[in-house]
Design a protein around this motif. Structure first.
Motif, short mmCIF file in Angstrom:
data_model
loop_
_atom_site.label_atom_id
_atom_site.label_comp_id
_atom_site.label_asym_id
_atom_site.label_seq_id
_atom_site.Cartn_x
_atom_site.Cartn_y
_atom_site.Cartn_z
N TYR A 175 1.68 26.73 2.88
CA TYR A 175 1.34 28.14 2.83
C TYR A 175 1.43 28.59 1.38
N VAL A 184 0.60 14.38 7.50
CA VAL A 184 -0.06 13.29 8.21
C VAL A 184 -0.60 12.30 7.18
N SER A 185 0.00 11.14 7.16
CA SER A 185 -0.43 10.12 6.21
C SER A 185 -1.51 9.23 6.80
N THR A 186 -2.46 8.88 5.96
CA THR A 186 -3.38 7.80 6.28
C THR A 186 -2.78 6.53 5.69
N ALA A 237 0.65 5.52 0.73
CA ALA A 237 0.08 6.30 1.83
C ALA A 237 -0.50 7.57 1.25
N VAL A 238 -1.54 8.09 1.90
CA VAL A 238 -2.13 9.36 1.47
C VAL A 238 -1.90 10.39 2.57
N SER A 239 -1.07 11.36 2.28
CA SER A 239 -0.78 12.40 3.26
C SER A 239 -1.73 13.57 3.12
N THR A 240 -2.10 14.11 4.25
CA THR A 240 -2.74 15.42 4.28
C THR A 240 -1.62 16.44 4.49
N VAL A 241 -1.45 17.30 3.51
CA VAL A 241 -0.32 18.23 3.52
C VAL A 241 -0.83 19.66 3.64
N THR A 242 -0.32 20.35 4.62
CA THR A 242 -0.63 21.76 4.81
C THR A 242 0.50 22.60 4.21
N HIS A 276 8.84 0.39 7.03
CA HIS A 276 8.40 1.30 5.97
C HIS A 276 8.86 2.74 6.16
N SER A 329 9.80 20.61 -4.33
CA SER A 329 10.86 20.84 -3.35
C SER A 329 10.75 19.91 -2.13
N HIS A 330 9.56 19.32 -1.93
CA HIS A 330 9.37 18.50 -0.73
C HIS A 330 9.31 16.99 -1.00
N TYR A 331 9.28 16.61 -2.27
CA TYR A 331 9.20 15.19 -2.61
C TYR A 331 10.29 14.83 -3.61
N ARG A 332 10.63 13.56 -3.65
CA ARG A 332 11.63 13.09 -4.59
C ARG A 332 10.94 12.83 -5.93
N TYR A 338 7.81 4.35 -0.79
CA TYR A 338 8.35 5.71 -0.87
C TYR A 338 9.04 6.12 0.43
N GLU A 339 8.36 5.90 1.56
CA GLU A 339 8.84 6.45 2.84
C GLU A 339 10.14 5.82 3.31
N SER A 340 10.44 4.61 2.84
CA SER A 340 11.69 3.97 3.27
C SER A 340 12.76 4.02 2.18
N HIS A 393 0.82 -1.21 0.00
CA HIS A 393 0.00 0.00 0.00
C HIS A 393 0.86 1.26 0.00
#
Lengths: 406, 406
Positions: A152, B146-148, A145-150, B263, A262-265, A170-172, A143
């Motif tokens: 500005y 915050v990931s789900t 992951a679905v991030s909620t990203v805040t 992960h 800038s925040h993701y690969r 992705y995260e590892s 699976h």
């Protein structure tokens, strides 16, 4: 009684507390504190029918609303039993997720018996899930992951929110990925593609089956004038000045893309950047991609076209103050340079339109395809059954995503 | 009329469609289709009062429920105006997030005018935000995400869901981080700490201020017997067999920790692993950490203790079938070896209890602290004002997180 000896008993006690506290907190007791029937809702049968139930003994008329539920229309009239429980059972439904709420004497009510929701721009829906699809079911595959990203948004001067799907691993890991921007419709929020749209589940399943490339999928909030959940009240909306793109385009170009890049690969080139959207999001897709064709290789328009196109092509959504002008004249003029830029078109790998033949935007979609083709675009256009519903949009995503980055 | 010339006009048209479609979809029209008052709710005033409004002309009695709203209790009786709009205004409230819903003639209703929600185990709440705190407000600092996360739990044989906070910079970086497991209460879900609990915002603000170390914060779903939103109906709950830990402990040990450690880029040793929880989650924290002290350096118990402790220490939550036994006797026996393992205790850096003096679990918390101290634990115990509410839990997190990993 014997003293407690088993951890199982302790677990049972924790359970007892766990089941007691929520009902205290939720104030679920009826008038006078009598026990209310603990109805189950929604209940999805093995025959793929959904039964909705609501305990509302004092209500005079209760309907279930769910614009994506086939055959329901505005007729989901519920019937009341002697205990005050209202019930409605649908026909067997295709696998997928269905937004619904109850209309209780004119009041819009989410299902008080279900924690599953899907958030729209202005309200929240309950969500029911009908299993049975290799694409839409949560399956035992790796699976994402679905991030909620805040973030500005400098262009808008306020905080905004988006969802970002990262693929399994992705995260590892350390790999770089292509990016797919996926925009929602007018009745939706940044939550919609990953709740009712099952987008993350679809990507997980397609990637596991080797049918889609692992990718980052960005699901922004397409409305700029509503409240942002978790950040307080509505933000002021500033209409675009002359020559200035609308707020969402400015947010996308000036905040969303820079944030992701800038925040993701990411693999940060045109060949690894896609954009698509449904309904309002399809229109936004065209507004963003056509003036910046050099940035995108894949463009998808689901159940949409140039909204406000005007003229002969317009459907119910084709609102325009120039009914006699050729379809999309203003839009065409605005984007003329890019529409006719053969060089930029050369790098386009896919321009993909799909719409249901019962969709109120069918004419708008057709006219937009025709307009693009007049300007030398190679458009792949599909018409399916069905209308302006998530039933189609889940399918369109399932067809479009495998075409990307190959 | 002139043909459209400005992109601003196009934007306005898209806006028109955007604002028309949702109301069609939501079926908000009243009986007979007349225009209903478009009330604003919730409205947070500059004086930090929240005004709740609900259009429900046919209702006989409407209350606003919000167990965390000071002074509201069960008395949030709303008053109806001539148009059928019910209103209630709170006293000025401390900054933070407040769960609420409406009780309309006995029916539990989330605010139809707000998309902001907080999900509990069995239902969904509306969420109102009162700004004014350096810790709880979304501020222009680097934000985590915050990931789900969906994972398959081998111990439970089904899919489960958790939330994972990754600190600012995680998604683009390569660094390894400590892990803080943060458990919710009985009236909550995996969503609660990041919605009503503002946990990600608190961490963002603490990290930006240099007061907390960047960390991964894992917020699992503590209930194992309810429906998992987005994954269909309730899963069957299997009570623990003799000698077997409860479902959540098995899920935590056999699925959640292994998933996080495989992960995510974690610093995988005791010194970089913390666990805390509120209410039911505080009890779970003790059940997980005490038998495995060798795995944790930081243990936090918010407004809780050994639930089911029994005997002289029990409060309202201290359900027990052995009222005359010394407090926590069964629990003590079960965990005796680890309670008295001086070596394992040596590596503990912090055991932190906090509870409000009006909390119904005050005696349980005190008795648990006493029990641990009898077994040689060095417990830091704080008593604050207030009761069993998120007002305290946000504060406790804000105090506990800065103590970690230093």
């Amino acid at each position: 009684m014997k003293p407690l000896r088993h951890p199982g008993l302790l677990a049972a006690i924790v359970c007892l507390i766990a089941t007691t506290l929520p009902s205290l907190a939720a104030g679920q007791a009826g008038r006078g504190g009598q026990q209310t029937p603990q109805v189950v809702s929604p209940e999805v049968g093995s025959d793929s029918r959904i039964t909705f139930r609501l305990y509302a003994p004092q209500a005079e008329a209760v309907r279930v609303n769910g614009s994506d539920i086939p055959d329901l229309g505005q007729t989901g009239v519920m019937t009341k039993d002697a205990e005050g429980v209202w019930t409605f059972t649908t026909n067997p439904l295709p696998p997928g997720a269905y937004r619904y709420n109850f209309n209780v004497d004119g009041l819009s009510v989410v299902d008080p018996r279900s924690p599953a929701t899907s958030t729209s721009n202005n309200n929240v829906w309950s969500l029911a899930l009908v299993p049975g699809s290799d694409l839409f079911d949560t399956r035992n595959v790796p699976h994402g992951a679905v991030s909620t990203v805040t973030y500005y948004s400098e262009p808008l001067g306020r905080h905004r929110q988006m969802r970002v799907y990262t693929p399994p691993g992705y995260e590892s890991g350390t790999g770089e990925y292509p990016v797919f921007y996926l925009l929602h419709g007018a009745s939706d929020s940044d939550d919609s593609w990953s709740s009712v749209g099952r987008a993350a589940v679809i990507l997980d399943n397609l990637i596991a089956a080797g049918q889609a490339e692992p990718m980052i999928m960005v699901m922004p909030a397409g409305h700029t004038n509503g409240p942002t959940p978790g950040m307080g009240g509505p933000a002021p909306s500033r209409p675009a000045g002359p020559g200035e793109p609308d707020e969402f385009t400015r947010d996308f170009t000036g905040a969303i893309r820079p944030y992701i890049e800038s925040h993701y690969r990411v693999i940060n080139d045109r060949a690894h950047r896609a954009i698509a959207g449904l309904s309002m999001g399809g229109s936004q897709t065209l507004n963003i991609a056509i003036p910046h064709l050099e940035d995108f290789s894949y463009v998808g328009v689901f159940s949409s076209g140039i909204l406000g196109g005007g003229g002969r092509g317009r459907g119910r959504g084709g609102v325009s103050s120039t009914p006699d002008a050729p379809f999309g004249q203003a839009w065409e003029k605005q984007h003329m340079a890019m529409l006719d830029n053969a060089g930029a078109k050369d790098g386009l790998k896919l321009v993909w339109f799909s719409i249901g033949v019962d969709d109120f935007l069918l004419d708008t979609s057709r006219a937009t395809v025709a307009l693009l083709e007049r300007h030398g675009f190679d458009v792949e256009s599909t018409e399916t059954g069905g209308g302006h519903t998530w039933l189609n949009w889940r399918d369109y995503l399932s067809e479009f995503a495998p075409r990307l980055f190959k």
